[in-house]
Scaffold this motif. Structure first.
Motif, PDB file in Angstrom:
ATOM      1  N   GLY A 127      -5.083   1.119  -6.565  1.00 39.92           N
ATOM      2  CA  GLY A 127      -4.801  -0.310  -6.601  1.00 39.92           C
ATOM      3  C   GLY A 127      -5.821  -1.037  -7.451  1.00 39.92           C
ATOM      4  N   ARG A 128      -5.805  -2.361  -7.346  1.00 43.14           N
ATOM      5  CA  ARG A 128      -6.696  -3.165  -8.178  1.00 43.14           C
ATOM      6  C   ARG A 128      -7.174  -4.396  -7.403  1.00 43.14           C
ATOM      7  NH1 ARG A 128      -4.177  -7.730  -9.322  1.00 43.14           N
ATOM      8  NH2 ARG A 128      -1.933  -7.790  -9.194  1.00 43.14           N
ATOM      9  N   PHE A 129      -8.306  -4.914  -7.849  1.00 40.83           N
ATOM     10  CA  PHE A 129      -8.839  -6.172  -7.331  1.00 40.83           C
ATOM     11  C   PHE A 129      -8.570  -7.267  -8.356  1.00 40.83           C
ATOM     12  CE2 PHE A 129     -11.383  -3.098  -5.011  1.00 40.83           C
ATOM     13  CZ  PHE A 129     -11.449  -3.659  -3.745  1.00 40.83           C
ATOM     14  N   TYR A 137      -4.816  -5.275  -4.260  1.00 44.90           N
ATOM     15  CA  TYR A 137      -3.376  -5.048  -4.295  1.00 44.90           C
ATOM     16  C   TYR A 137      -3.096  -3.588  -4.618  1.00 44.90           C
ATOM     17  CZ  TYR A 137      -3.064 -10.113  -4.591  1.00 44.90           C
ATOM     18  OH  TYR A 137      -3.179 -11.450  -4.333  1.00 44.90           O
ATOM     19  N   PRO A 138      -2.145  -2.943  -3.920  1.00 43.56           N
ATOM     20  CA  PRO A 138      -1.827  -1.550  -4.220  1.00 43.56           C
ATOM     21  C   PRO A 138      -1.054  -1.443  -5.539  1.00 43.56           C
ATOM     22  CG  PRO A 138      -0.343  -2.375  -2.529  1.00 43.56           C
ATOM     23  CD  PRO A 138      -1.354  -3.467  -2.808  1.00 43.56           C
ATOM     24  N   SER A 139      -1.186  -0.293  -6.188  1.00 41.96           N
ATOM     25  CA  SER A 139      -0.406  -0.031  -7.398  1.00 41.96           C
ATOM     26  C   SER A 139       1.043   0.237  -6.994  1.00 41.96           C
ATOM     27  CB  SER A 139      -0.971   1.181  -8.135  1.00 41.96           C
ATOM     28  OG  SER A 139      -0.759   2.344  -7.360  1.00 41.96           O
ATOM     29  N   GLU A 162       2.434   1.675  -3.250  1.00 46.19           N
ATOM     30  CA  GLU A 162       3.168   0.784  -2.352  1.00 46.19           C
ATOM     31  C   GLU A 162       4.382   1.479  -1.747  1.00 46.19           C
ATOM     32  OE1 GLU A 162       4.555  -3.867  -2.280  1.00 46.19           O
ATOM     33  OE2 GLU A 162       3.796  -2.983  -4.110  1.00 46.19           O
ATOM     34  N   ARG A 163       4.580   1.285  -0.438  1.00 46.86           N
ATOM     35  CA  ARG A 163       5.703   1.849   0.309  1.00 46.86           C
ATOM     36  C   ARG A 163       6.314   0.757   1.174  1.00 46.86           C
ATOM     37  NH1 ARG A 163       4.953   5.100  -2.963  1.00 46.86           N
ATOM     38  NH2 ARG A 163       4.745   7.338  -2.764  1.00 46.86           N
ATOM     39  N   PHE A 164       7.436   1.093   1.824  1.00 45.78           N
ATOM     40  CA  PHE A 164       8.148   0.130   2.658  1.00 45.78           C
ATOM     41  C   PHE A 164       7.275  -0.418   3.779  1.00 45.78           C
ATOM     42  CE2 PHE A 164       8.696   4.220   4.652  1.00 45.78           C
ATOM     43  CZ  PHE A 164       8.541   3.952   6.000  1.00 45.78           C
ATOM     44  N   CYS A 165       6.349   0.380   4.278  1.00 43.72           N
ATOM     45  CA  CYS A 165       5.490  -0.059   5.386  1.00 43.72           C
ATOM     46  C   CYS A 165       4.543  -1.182   4.967  1.00 43.72           C
ATOM     47  CB  CYS A 165       4.702   1.115   5.946  1.00 43.72           C
ATOM     48  SG  CYS A 165       3.693   1.992   4.736  1.00 43.72           S
ATOM     49  N   CYS A 166       4.293  -1.317   3.678  1.00 41.57           N
ATOM     50  CA  CYS A 166       3.395  -2.364   3.183  1.00 41.57           C
ATOM     51  C   CYS A 166       4.025  -3.754   3.291  1.00 41.57           C
ATOM     52  CB  CYS A 166       3.019  -2.101   1.722  1.00 41.57           C
ATOM     53  SG  CYS A 166       2.163  -0.544   1.453  1.00 41.57           S
ATOM     54  N   ASP A 167       5.354  -3.799   3.405  1.00 42.92           N
ATOM     55  CA  ASP A 167       6.054  -5.081   3.463  1.00 42.92           C
ATOM     56  C   ASP A 167       5.685  -5.897   4.689  1.00 42.92           C
ATOM     57  OD1 ASP A 167       7.296  -4.304   1.121  1.00 42.92           O
ATOM     58  OD2 ASP A 167       9.179  -3.708   2.110  1.00 42.92           O
ATOM     59  N   ASP A 168       5.295  -5.236   5.774  1.00 43.48           N
ATOM     60  CA  ASP A 168       4.987  -5.930   7.025  1.00 43.48           C
ATOM     61  C   ASP A 168       3.538  -6.408   7.112  1.00 43.48           C
ATOM     62  OD1 ASP A 168       7.570  -5.419   7.872  1.00 43.48           O
ATOM     63  OD2 ASP A 168       7.011  -3.585   8.935  1.00 43.48           O
ATOM     64  N   ASN A 218      -5.565  -3.083   1.554  1.00 41.99           N
ATOM     65  CA  ASN A 218      -6.460  -1.947   1.352  1.00 41.99           C
ATOM     66  C   ASN A 218      -6.665  -1.213   2.681  1.00 41.99           C
ATOM     67  OD1 ASN A 218      -8.685  -0.212   0.855  1.00 41.99           O
ATOM     68  ND2 ASN A 218      -9.460  -1.581  -0.712  1.00 41.99           N
ATOM     69  N   LYS A 219      -6.889  -1.971   3.730  1.00 44.78           N
ATOM     70  CA  LYS A 219      -7.075  -1.376   5.054  1.00 44.78           C
ATOM     71  C   LYS A 219      -5.800  -0.657   5.490  1.00 44.78           C
ATOM     72  CE  LYS A 219      -8.437  -2.444   9.746  1.00 44.78           C
ATOM     73  NZ  LYS A 219      -8.854  -3.467  10.693  1.00 44.78           N
ATOM     74  N   HIS A 220      -4.660  -1.275   5.261  1.00 43.52           N
ATOM     75  CA  HIS A 220      -3.377  -0.663   5.631  1.00 43.52           C
ATOM     76  C   HIS A 220      -3.141   0.642   4.871  1.00 43.52           C
ATOM     77  CE1 HIS A 220       0.843   0.078   6.247  1.00 43.52           C
ATOM     78  NE2 HIS A 220       1.015   0.009   4.943  1.00 43.52           N
ATOM     79  N   CYS A 221      -3.505   0.674   3.597  1.00 42.23           N
ATOM     80  CA  CYS A 221      -3.269   1.867   2.770  1.00 42.23           C
ATOM     81  C   CYS A 221      -4.168   3.034   3.167  1.00 42.23           C
ATOM     82  CB  CYS A 221      -3.424   1.538   1.290  1.00 42.23           C
ATOM     83  SG  CYS A 221      -2.058   0.536   0.656  1.00 42.23           S
TER      84      CYS A 221
END
Length: 100
Positions: free
Chosen positions: A24-26, A33-35, A39-45, A58-61
């Motif tokens: 990802g990037r800052f 933000y993830p690249s 990014e996956r469907f779980c990131c939407d929440d 970042n923590k979620h990933c």
């Protein structure tokens, strides 16, 4: 399937202790933000990054939920393996036990 679980647990363990990082990037405000490949469907929440919470994604990933989605493995199995590995069981043995 087993190979994906082994890869996933290795990534989870290295990300959870911050020895590796999600792709990802800052931005200029230090929000992460993830690249597109990360990014996956779980990131939407997950709450979008803001100045107050710049590392929410970042923590979620680094979570088991995200890594299970990233490697297309069952989250429950990945959690079982992670628990066993944390107790000192070898990764291969933990995967074999979880797959029974």
């Amino acid at each position: 399937m087993r190979e994906n679980i082994v890869k996933a647990i290795e990534v989870y363990l290295s990300r959870s202790c911050y020895s590796s990082h999600p792709d990802g990037r800052f931005d200029n405000a230090k929000r992460w933000y993830p690249s597109a490949s990360e990014e996956r469907f779980c990131c939407d929440d997950i709450r979008p990054p803001s100045r107050a919470y710049p590392s929410s994604l970042n923590k979620h990933c680094r979570s088991i939920k995200h890594i299970a989605a990233l490697y297309d493995v069952d989250e429950t199995i990945l959690r079982r393996v992670a628990r066993k590995v944390a107790k000192g069981v070898s990764t291969i043995e933990a995967v074999n036990d979880a797959m029974k």
